[in-house]
Structures are given as structure tokens and as C-alpha cells.
Motif scaffolding. Structure first.
Motif, PDB file in Angstrom:
ATOM      1  N   LYS A  13       0.838  -1.196   0.000  1.00  0.00           N
ATOM      2  CA  LYS A  13       0.000   0.000   0.000  1.00  0.00           C
ATOM      3  C   LYS A  13       0.878   1.253   0.000  1.00  0.00           C
ATOM      4  O   LYS A  13       1.887   1.310   0.681  1.00  0.00           O
ATOM      5  CB  LYS A  13      -0.925   0.017   1.216  1.00  0.00           C
ATOM      6  CG  LYS A  13      -1.936  -1.132   1.230  1.00  0.00           C
ATOM      7  CD  LYS A  13      -2.913  -1.034   0.065  1.00  0.00           C
ATOM      8  CE  LYS A  13      -3.874  -2.211   0.041  1.00  0.00           C
ATOM      9  NZ  LYS A  13      -4.842  -2.121  -1.072  1.00  0.00           N
ATOM     10  N   GLN A  14       0.451   2.249  -0.764  1.00  0.00           N
ATOM     11  CA  GLN A  14       1.200   3.497  -0.822  1.00  0.00           C
ATOM     12  C   GLN A  14       1.022   4.275   0.482  1.00  0.00           C
ATOM     13  O   GLN A  14      -0.080   4.349   1.024  1.00  0.00           O
ATOM     14  CB  GLN A  14       0.715   4.342  -1.993  1.00  0.00           C
ATOM     15  CG  GLN A  14       0.916   3.706  -3.346  1.00  0.00           C
ATOM     16  CD  GLN A  14       0.261   4.511  -4.452  1.00  0.00           C
ATOM     17  OE1 GLN A  14      -0.134   5.652  -4.253  1.00  0.00           O
ATOM     18  NE2 GLN A  14       0.140   3.911  -5.624  1.00  0.00           N
ATOM     19  N   PRO A  15       2.100   4.895   0.993  1.00  0.00           N
ATOM     20  CA  PRO A  15       1.977   5.676   2.226  1.00  0.00           C
ATOM     21  C   PRO A  15       1.026   6.852   2.049  1.00  0.00           C
ATOM     22  O   PRO A  15       0.977   7.479   0.984  1.00  0.00           O
ATOM     23  CB  PRO A  15       3.411   6.175   2.464  1.00  0.00           C
ATOM     24  CG  PRO A  15       4.276   5.267   1.670  1.00  0.00           C
ATOM     25  CD  PRO A  15       3.468   4.842   0.493  1.00  0.00           C
ATOM     26  N   LEU A  16       0.257   7.133   3.095  1.00  0.00           N
ATOM     27  CA  LEU A  16      -0.623   8.295   3.073  1.00  0.00           C
ATOM     28  C   LEU A  16       0.206   9.569   3.201  1.00  0.00           C
ATOM     29  O   LEU A  16       1.314   9.558   3.730  1.00  0.00           O
ATOM     30  CB  LEU A  16      -1.651   8.201   4.188  1.00  0.00           C
ATOM     31  CG  LEU A  16      -2.580   6.982   4.121  1.00  0.00           C
ATOM     32  CD1 LEU A  16      -3.574   7.010   5.266  1.00  0.00           C
ATOM     33  CD2 LEU A  16      -3.317   6.914   2.783  1.00  0.00           C
ATOM     34  N   ALA A  17      -0.346  10.678   2.724  1.00  0.00           N
ATOM     35  CA  ALA A  17       0.421  11.919   2.644  1.00  0.00           C
ATOM     36  C   ALA A  17      -0.162  13.044   3.483  1.00  0.00           C
ATOM     37  O   ALA A  17       0.361  14.153   3.444  1.00  0.00           O
ATOM     38  CB  ALA A  17       0.504  12.374   1.183  1.00  0.00           C
ATOM     39  N   ASN A  18      -1.222  12.802   4.252  1.00  0.00           N
ATOM     40  CA  ASN A  18      -1.864  13.903   4.965  1.00  0.00           C
ATOM     41  C   ASN A  18      -1.001  14.486   6.079  1.00  0.00           C
ATOM     42  O   ASN A  18      -1.197  15.621   6.489  1.00  0.00           O
ATOM     43  CB  ASN A  18      -3.204  13.444   5.550  1.00  0.00           C
ATOM     44  CG  ASN A  18      -3.045  12.386   6.625  1.00  0.00           C
ATOM     45  OD1 ASN A  18      -2.575  11.290   6.345  1.00  0.00           O
ATOM     46  ND2 ASN A  18      -3.428  12.714   7.852  1.00  0.00           N
ATOM     47  N   TYR A  19      -0.014  13.739   6.583  1.00  0.00           N
ATOM     48  CA  TYR A  19       0.851  14.229   7.648  1.00  0.00           C
ATOM     49  C   TYR A  19       2.197  14.729   7.119  1.00  0.00           C
ATOM     50  O   TYR A  19       3.127  14.984   7.889  1.00  0.00           O
ATOM     51  CB  TYR A  19       1.094  13.123   8.685  1.00  0.00           C
ATOM     52  CG  TYR A  19       1.656  11.849   8.092  1.00  0.00           C
ATOM     53  CD1 TYR A  19       3.026  11.672   7.944  1.00  0.00           C
ATOM     54  CD2 TYR A  19       0.816  10.821   7.678  1.00  0.00           C
ATOM     55  CE1 TYR A  19       3.544  10.508   7.396  1.00  0.00           C
ATOM     56  CE2 TYR A  19       1.320   9.657   7.128  1.00  0.00           C
ATOM     57  CZ  TYR A  19       2.683   9.509   6.994  1.00  0.00           C
ATOM     58  OH  TYR A  19       3.180   8.356   6.439  1.00  0.00           O
ATOM     59  N   LEU A  20       2.319  14.906   5.803  1.00  0.00           N
ATOM     60  CA  LEU A  20       3.600  15.261   5.203  1.00  0.00           C
ATOM     61  C   LEU A  20       3.659  16.743   4.847  1.00  0.00           C
ATOM     62  O   LEU A  20       2.710  17.320   4.315  1.00  0.00           O
ATOM     63  CB  LEU A  20       3.853  14.434   3.948  1.00  0.00           C
ATOM     64  CG  LEU A  20       3.991  12.923   4.178  1.00  0.00           C
ATOM     65  CD1 LEU A  20       4.264  12.219   2.861  1.00  0.00           C
ATOM     66  CD2 LEU A  20       5.090  12.612   5.190  1.00  0.00           C
ATOM     67  N   GLU A  21       4.791  17.336   5.143  1.00  0.00           N
ATOM     68  CA  GLU A  21       5.082  18.703   4.731  1.00  0.00           C
ATOM     69  C   GLU A  21       5.439  18.756   3.253  1.00  0.00           C
ATOM     70  O   GLU A  21       5.046  19.657   2.523  1.00  0.00           O
ATOM     71  CB  GLU A  21       6.243  19.265   5.565  1.00  0.00           C
ATOM     72  CG  GLU A  21       6.730  20.649   5.162  1.00  0.00           C
ATOM     73  CD  GLU A  21       5.667  21.707   5.350  1.00  0.00           C
ATOM     74  OE1 GLU A  21       5.475  22.517   4.424  1.00  0.00           O
ATOM     75  OE2 GLU A  21       5.012  21.718   6.408  1.00  0.00           O
ATOM     76  N   ARG A  22       6.199  17.771   2.823  1.00  0.00           N
ATOM     77  CA  ARG A  22       6.560  17.672   1.410  1.00  0.00           C
ATOM     78  C   ARG A  22       7.076  16.269   1.132  1.00  0.00           C
ATOM     79  O   ARG A  22       7.443  15.522   2.049  1.00  0.00           O
ATOM     80  CB  ARG A  22       7.621  18.706   1.011  1.00  0.00           C
ATOM     81  CG  ARG A  22       8.965  18.548   1.711  1.00  0.00           C
ATOM     82  CD  ARG A  22       9.932  19.668   1.339  1.00  0.00           C
ATOM     83  NE  ARG A  22      11.202  19.534   2.031  1.00  0.00           N
ATOM     84  CZ  ARG A  22      11.453  19.982   3.255  1.00  0.00           C
ATOM     85  NH1 ARG A  22      10.498  20.594   3.925  1.00  0.00           N
ATOM     86  NH2 ARG A  22      12.643  19.805   3.813  1.00  0.00           N
ATOM     87  N   VAL A  23       7.110  15.925  -0.132  1.00  0.00           N
ATOM     88  CA  VAL A  23       7.737  14.701  -0.619  1.00  0.00           C
ATOM     89  C   VAL A  23       8.832  15.142  -1.579  1.00  0.00           C
ATOM     90  O   VAL A  23       8.603  16.002  -2.432  1.00  0.00           O
ATOM     91  CB  VAL A  23       6.726  13.795  -1.341  1.00  0.00           C
ATOM     92  CG1 VAL A  23       7.409  12.527  -1.834  1.00  0.00           C
ATOM     93  CG2 VAL A  23       5.567  13.442  -0.414  1.00  0.00           C
TER      94      VAL A  23
END
Length: 814
Positions: A201-211
Motif C-alpha cells: 500500500k502506498q503511504p498516506l500523505a496527509n501528515y507530510l510537509e513535502r515529498v
């Protein structure tokens, strides 16, 4: 009585007049650029605000008297100004903040306040914060603003914005400049530290500042890594101003999503800051039987007891319930023969995953020149899986021929765990030798990964034996008498074949007690590595040099926890040399040479049937490029020319007796050009765009036919654009519109050179309406309903992209 009323009225009038003074103004940098989202505060009486995106600010409700006003912004020296206010006065100030390079963080501690598609600094390229324009290597990134504007929730949805990056499958599985990395490869980073995911499963991004992706081999910084680059997920850090938001989304495929983000100081002196991100998702899919139920809890604390010491704590907990999707199968050599929605699953199937990632970091300045940093991260992963899946081949008929409309099936029931630890420590020292400025780093890294004893799998596959007491893994018509045969003389499968011509009949609930199983343990594995390195960032006028060398030792415990356990060691010296020259304040040019390696042992392959032992992957890269800023530093452009060589890559041996067997080829080469563009053209017009030409193929092989073959799932050309425009005046004030497109050309697949995937072009759009603290957002993706595939192994395992879909989001900030 009338006198009393009159007295009170006059007193109230005077009181209201006494608090009618205010301070307004604008914050700018030394280059006269607006300083957005800076903190402006008065301690007595306690009042504070932040500057807007133009640098303007206002503090109201003040009485006449003397005040000390404090101005602070990340990357600038804190400034204070004493002022005197008269009654009813509107005091206007223009404050010029001085940039303070000494405030560059050694560890990312406090959050980014900017709100744009542009990011100016990174930690991934030099172990400490460095301006991206000064880094002699290409970095692609997406900020949280771009992620939110596109309505993305998964990292796999985000990487389409990066040059040279594409999905290999629809798992946590991508290629960078033609080289594959995935969530199970233990080379992905979180806040610059080694971690991993469950791959499926792809990691969720709601807690990320940037990728962000640092292009090219990065082993000199992080140890063993892919030659294409490393993907780093940067979590949201606490802010020193209260900022809270909640959002709710609904859309296609019965999607329901709720997100929340809370941050601010916990103490009056702002020595303790917090951030809490929450996420909930319950969604189906365009794929049959597929669903995702996810919950994310991600708290973060920053403790700043003094201007010399800081401590960070981050936790990310993810709980996921879903079904593992092994992809679409079609009739033999007929790509469009089945629907892209068809999956091989049964209603019985499930995949339950739990992941936690805990990070702590310490940064201490002994003097203005000497500092120390230490970070530790621990990742835990738990998998509980039941799946009906294809055996990666068509069903066998009694005469040994294949049935092109039926897929041979198998069942996996598996439980396993995985733990990863990473410690990173280094000293940083700033010095001068004549005209040279030095930013020296000396560090030590340690990492280990363990799959503990206790994991196991039940497998049901193949065809039933003649006595109907067990199964034989594959069908051999020469030994037909050994198999149970049906009335037509065909072998009876242990798990019923999947009928591509009638998929719904094959997707129903199964009586799994009727299968014959064989049990085997999930082999425990253990590896560790340590690295020591030195790096010097040298500045001499307009010229900068980034020079480093690292020694890495990798230890794998082969046959871990068995009587034959033994240590297998590999080591490597890894140089890195990069030069950056400032042509003018808006243009930097650079060149770099780096080397990389990646072991190919039992722990890294995680497949006991792969064969070996194999020599490690060895790689090197030469890259030249330029970085430029436009429109008063609001828009940033990177152009990179690169050439990467790698030897000892493993490819499938295509052995029918052992389909997992791997073999090394001689050498691969990746070369091309990349262009990335991020930022603002005007204050209300944002853009993110990228283009890649990537020629990546096999240059040496013992099989002559392979030479010149394009690496799998890597388009020669790909690109994207996304742009948003906000209306500031007129009838459309408070509205915004966005549109975007991304494309990829033809790709080969990993298991066959004859079957290819067609290129595609997708179009997306969005509408926004912001009023006060409310936001309404509508995203529409794949507007023209294009049928496409993001990747594939062959025509039995294809990974289709989603058809037309929409997402409506309501948000509130407070």
C-alpha cells in the motif's frame, strides 16, 4: 442620576478611544522581497499576529504608550523595535529583516510557514539544511500546498509531479531515472532516516510537509541506495503560531475522508510546540472487491529550552484494512480483452497492516561554530494476509496446452512482522581558512533490520494428485497418471481457475477448508550496517564545493536463527564531489560525481528462492545542470543532464522449475535530461511542471538479445504540468481554478520484451472557493476517461490507472 449616567458614558467613550491605536506595516528582506508568515508580537500587553503573503501585518486595540515589538521569521535574525504610540495613532512601519545563515537547522525542528509550490531549502542533499540552489544535485519535490490542491492522499499520486519518476506498479513501488525502489527495499527515507513500508500500500500523505527525491546515487550520504535516487518523506513539524484545520472529502468509488491538522505552542514562552495530524479514510475502488480503510495518528513535539538546544519527537501510527490487489489479467496477447476493473480476488480475501514509526532527535550548539546532532528512528510493521491470487500463468489443459481465458490460481495465508532501527549522529563545525569558508560534517550511522522468527505462510496451489490427498506444484502432461483428472481429461486444480470470461463467478466466497495447503516459515532475516563519513561544504566567493567520502560496512546473517547461520560482510568506499558556481544572483550552475552500492543478499532480496549469492550493485553518476530563480525568486527552475551506470542488476531467470530464480546481467546505463519548475508566476498564479527524456537500457549481457532493451516500466519521455489561478477582484473574487496534465510514452514490462504498454495523456482540473475560513474544493481527474496502465509485469499482471473520478472537499481553518 443623570450626572452618573453622563460620567459613565464619558468614561466608556474615553476607554474605547484609549484602545484605538494600532501598528501596521510590512516586513521585507534585504533584497526588498516580502517576508511572508513571519511572527510579530508584543509581550505587554500580550498581542501577536503573523504577516500575510505580501508581508503585511496589523496589531490593533492598543493604548497610548511605549512598546517593544518583536519580529521573527525562519532564516532571519530576530529583530526588535521600540515604538511610542499616541492616542488614535496608526503607526506604519517598514521592517527590513536580515537573513541569518547561522539559523539553518541541523535537524528539521520547526515547521515551514510558507504557503506555495516552491521550497527553498532541504535537508536531504547535505545532511543539514542547505539552499536548494546551492546543492550540486537535482532535487524534485512537492509541497503540502501542491499535494492539497491536487486532492492527493497517497505518495504514489504525488510522484507524477516529479521529473524522472514514475510508478512501476500501483503498490509503494516507483522508478527513479529507470531504477526501481519500493517500500520493501529498506532504502526509502522519512525525515532523512532509513525506514520502510509494507510495499503493498502506498503511504498516506496527509501528515507530510513535502515529498522530495534526491536524484542519483546517494550512498555517500545514506549508505546502500538505489542509483536512480532516494525518496524522502518530510513530516509536518510544529509551528510557533496556532494554526488548525479540518477537512471532509467525499467522491467517486464511495470515498469518505476526514483529515485534521492542529499545531501551536503549548507554553507561553513557546519553548514547547506541538502538532497533531489525524486522518481517516473509508473508500472503495474502481477495481472489483477492492477497498481501503485507513486511520492515521501522527503527533509531533518540539522542545526548545534555549537557542542552543532543541529536541524533537514524532510518531506516525497507521492502521490499514484492505484487500491485496495483484493486478488485471487479460487473454493471452490481448491487452484490451478484459475490463480494467477485473481483479482475481475472492470475497474471502483481506490484508490487515499496522505500521508505527517513532523518531527522536537532538540538536545542540556548543558554540556558534560547533554543533552536534543525533537522530533515532524505529519502524515496526505487522502484516496479516489472506489472498486468492494468480500463479502468474494461464491454466493447463490435459494435453499440456494453455487455456488463454483461465488463470491458474493459488492461495496465500501469511502473517509476518518487520522491525527497522536507524541511528544517525554527526558533528558540524564552521571554520575559515583564508578566503575559504568551511561547513564540516563528521558522522556515524548505524542501521539494522530484522524479520523475526514466527512469520509463516500457508500456500495452496498447483493441481491435485491422483489420490486427491494433496497437490503437485505444476502440471506435467508426461506424468498425467499422477494427477486427478476431470471428465474432460484435464487436471483438477487445487484452487479453482479464474474464468476471465465470467469473472463474477470466480470472485464469490470460497470454502477455503477444501484446499490442500503446505506450510512454510517466513524465513527470519537480519542485517546491519554502519557508516562513517566526512563532508566539507566549501565556499570561495561565487564557487562552492561539496566534497565527501563514506566508508560503509554491511553485515547480513545468512540462514539467520538456523544452525548454519553465518555472517556475510560487504564494504565500500563511496566518494562524492560536487561544484556549484553562482553566475549571478538568479543563476547557479553545477556539476557532480557520485558513487553508490546496494547489497544483494538474503535480507535485501527477501526471497529464499532467488538464488545467489550475488555481488552487490555498483553504480556511479555524472550530472551537470543549472538552477535559476525568476519573478523575484518566486519561481524556481532546475535543468539536469545526467548519466548513470550500474552493474550486477538482477533479472528474472525465466526458469519454469523455479519462477523466483534471479540472474545478474552485465551493465545498465541511464542518461537523459530533466526539467523541474515550481513556484509562482504572480502572487495569485502558481505552477508546477516537469519534463523528462530518459534513455535507460541494458548495455552488457550474456544474452545478446537483451542488449539495448529499455528498462521495465520506464517511459522514454514523460512530463506533467499543474497550474492554479486565484481571482482577487471582480465577480470571481475568492474563486480559484486549476488545470493539469501528465503523460508517459510506451513502456516495456518486466517479464517480457514482446509485450508493451501504450503511452497515455491524462487531463485533470479543480475549482476552489475560499471565504473567510471556509474552503470548498472540487477535483476532477482523468476528465477524458482515458484507459491506461501505470505499469505491469506482463499481460497476466497489469496495473491499470483509475478512470474518470471526482473528489469534493470542505475545509475549515481556525
Amino acid at each position: 442620576m443623570k450626572f452618573t449616567y453622563l460620567f459613565l458614558l464619558l468614561a466608556f467613550f474615553n476607554f474605547s478611544q484609549a484602545q484605538n491605536a494600532k501598528i501596521t506595516g510590512k516586513l521585507v528582506s534585504e533584497t526588498n522581497e516580502a517576508v511572508s508568515y513571519a511572527s510579530i508580537s508584543i509581550k505587554s500587553p500580550k498581542k501577536s499576529t503573523i504577516s500575510d503573503d505580501k508581508g503585511n501585518f496589523e496589531i490593533t486595540g492598543l493604548t497610548a504608550g511605549n512598546y517593544t515589538v518583536y519580529f521573527s521569521a525562519m532564516g532571519f535574525t530576530v529583530q526588535e523595535k521600540n515604538v511610542y504610540l499616541q492616542e488614535d495613532q496608526n503607526l506604519e512601519l517598514t521592517i527590513v529583516l536580515q537573513e541569518n545563515m547561522n539559523t539553518l537547522q541541523t535537524v528539521e525542528i520547526t515547521g515551514r510557514k510558507e504557503k506555495s509550490y516552491r521550497n527553498t531549502k532541504s535537508f536531504i542533499g547535505a545532511k543539514t539544511e542547505i539552499a536548494l540552489k546551492d546543492l550540486p544535485q537535482a532535487v524534485s519535490y512537492a509541497t503540502k500546498e501542491l499535494i492539497a490542491d491536487q486532492g492527493s492522499i497517497r505518495v504514489g499520486e504525488v510522484v507524477k509531479n516529479f521529473s524522472g519518476v514514475s510508478q512501476f506498479s500501483f503498490y509503494d513501488d516507483i522508478t527513479i531515472r529507470g531504477f526501481r525502489i519500493n517500500g520493501g527495499s529498506n532504502t526509502q527515507l522519512l525525515n532523512g532516516m532509513r525506514t520502510s513500508t509494507g510495499f503493498w500500500k502506498q503511504p498516506l500523505a496527509n501528515y507530510l510537509e513535502r515529498v522530495e527525491v534526491l536524484k542519483g546515487p546517494s550512498s555517500a550520504l545514506f549508505g546502500n541506495a538505489s542509483p536512480g535516487g532516494v525518496l524522502n518523506r518530510v513530516t509536518k513539524k510544529p509551528l510557533d503560531q496556532a494554526a488548525n484545520s479540518v477537512s471532509f472529502s467525499t467522491g467517486s468509488f464511495n470515498t469518505l475522508r476526514a483529515l485534521a491538522d492542529f499545531t501551536g505552542p503549548l507554553t507561553e514562552d513557546k519553548s514547547l510546540l506541538y502538532r497533531l495530524n489525524l486522518g481517516y479514510e473509508n473508500a472503495n475502488s474502481f477495481r472489483d472487491l477492492q477497498f481501503d480503510k485507513n486511520i492515521v495518528i501522527a503527533p509531533s513535539l518540539s522542545f526548545l529550552p534555549s537557542d542552543k538546544t532543541s529536541v524533537n519527537f514524532d510518531l506516525i501510527y497507521s492502521g490499514s484494512k484492505s484487500i491485496l490487489d495483484r493486478g488485471q489479467s487479460t487473454y493471452e496477447d490481448n491487452l484490451y480483452s478484459t475490463k480494467t476493473s477485473n481483479s482475481l480476488n475472492s470475497t474471502n480475501d483481506y490484508l490487515n497492516e499496522e505500521t508505527y514509526i517513532v523518531t527522536t532527535s537532538l540538536n545542540h550548539k556548543f558554540t556558534d561554530r560547533l554543533s552536534f546532532s543525533a537522530s533515532y528512528i524505529r519502524t515496526g510493521y505487522n502484516e496479516d494476509l489472506v489472498e486468492h491470487r494468480g500463479a502468474n500463468k494461464y491454466a493447463s489443459a490435459g494435453d499440456g496446452s494453455l487455456i488463454p481465458t483461465a488463470i491458474e490460481m493459488q492461495v496465500f495465508m501469511r502473517k509476518r512482522k518487520r522491525y527497522i532501527d536507524n541511528l544517525s549522529t554527526f558533528f558540524k563545525y564552521e571554520a575559515k581558512t583564508g578566503a575559504l569558508k568551511h561547513n564540516l560534517i563528521a558522522g556515524f550511522d548505524y542501521a539494522q533490520e530484522q524479520v523475526p522468527v514466527g512469520g509463516s505462510q500457508l500456500t495452496a496451489s498447483g493441481y491435485r494428485n491422483a489420490a486427491n490427498t494433496g497437490f503437485i506444484a505444476s502440471y506435467n502432461p508426461a506424468n498425467k497418471a499422477n494427477y486427478l483428472l476431470d471428465a474432460k481429461g484435464n487436471p483438477v486444480p487445487n484452487v479453482a481457475h479464474f474464468d476471465l470470461s465470467n469473472p463474477s463467478s470466480s470472485q464469490q466466497l470460497k470454502d477455503m477448508s477444501k484446499y490442500f495447503y503446505v506450510a512454510r516459515p517466513v524465513d527470519p532475516t537480519y542485517y546491519s550496517l554502519y557508516g562513517v563519513y566526512v563532508q566539507d561544504h566549501i565556499t570561495f566567493g561565487r564557487l562552492q564545493a561539496l566534497i565527501g567520502v563514506r566508508y560503509d560496512e554491511y553485515t547480513d546473517k545468512a540462514n539467520y536463527k538456523k544452525a548454519t547461520e553465518e555472517k556475510v560482510k560487504q564494504h565500500s568506499f563511496l566518494p562524492r564531489v560536487g561544484l556549484t558556481y553562482t553566475v549571478n544572483p538568479n543563476i547557479n550552475v553545477y556539476g557532480t560525481y557520485v558513487q553508490g552500492y546496494n547489497p544483494q543478499t538474503a535480507s535485501t532480496l527477501a526471497n529464499p528462492n532467488a538464488g545467489g549469492p550475488f555481488d552487490p550493485l555498483e553504480s556511479n553518476m555524472v550530472e551537470f545542470g543549472g538552477k535559476s530563480s525568476w519573478f523575484k525568486d518566486k519561481l524556481f527552475v532546475t535543468v539536469a543532464l545526467f548519466k548513470i551506470e550500474q552493474k550486477n542488476t538482477l533479472y528474472n531467470a525465466n526458469d519454469t522449475a523455479n519462477p523466483d530464480l534471479m540472474r545478474p546481467i552485465g551493465k545498465e546505463e541511464s542518461k537523459g535530461i530533466e526539467i523541474d519548475l515550481n513556484g509562482n508566476i504572480t502572487r495569485n498564479w502558481s505552477i508546477s511542471a516537469a519534463y523528462t527524456y530518459n534513455d535507460v537500457h541494458i548495455t552488457e549481457s550474456s544474452i545478446p538479445e537483451e542488449i539495448g532493451r529499455q528498462k521495465p516500466n520506464t517511459p522514454k519521455q514523460s512530463g506533467n504540468i499543474w497550474t492554479r489561478y486565484n481571482f482577487l477582484d471582480g465577480a470571481l473574487k475568492d474563486f480559484g481554478i486549476a488545470a493539469g496534465s501528465n503523460f508517459a510514452t510506451t513502456r516495456t514490462m518486466s517479464q517480457t520484451n514482446e509485450q508493451t504498454l501504450p503511452g497515455y495523456t491524462l487531463f485533470n482540473a479543480a475549482l476552489y472557493y475560499n471565504i473567510n475560513k471556509f474552503k470548498i474544493q472540487l477535483n476532477a481527474n482523468n476528465i477524458l476517461n482515458k484507459t491506461y496502465w501505470v505499469g505491469g509485469y506482463d499481460y497476466i499482471r497489469l496495473f491499470p490507472g483509475a478512470p474518470s473520478n471526482w473528489l469534493l472537499t470542505l475545509g475549515y481553518s481556525f
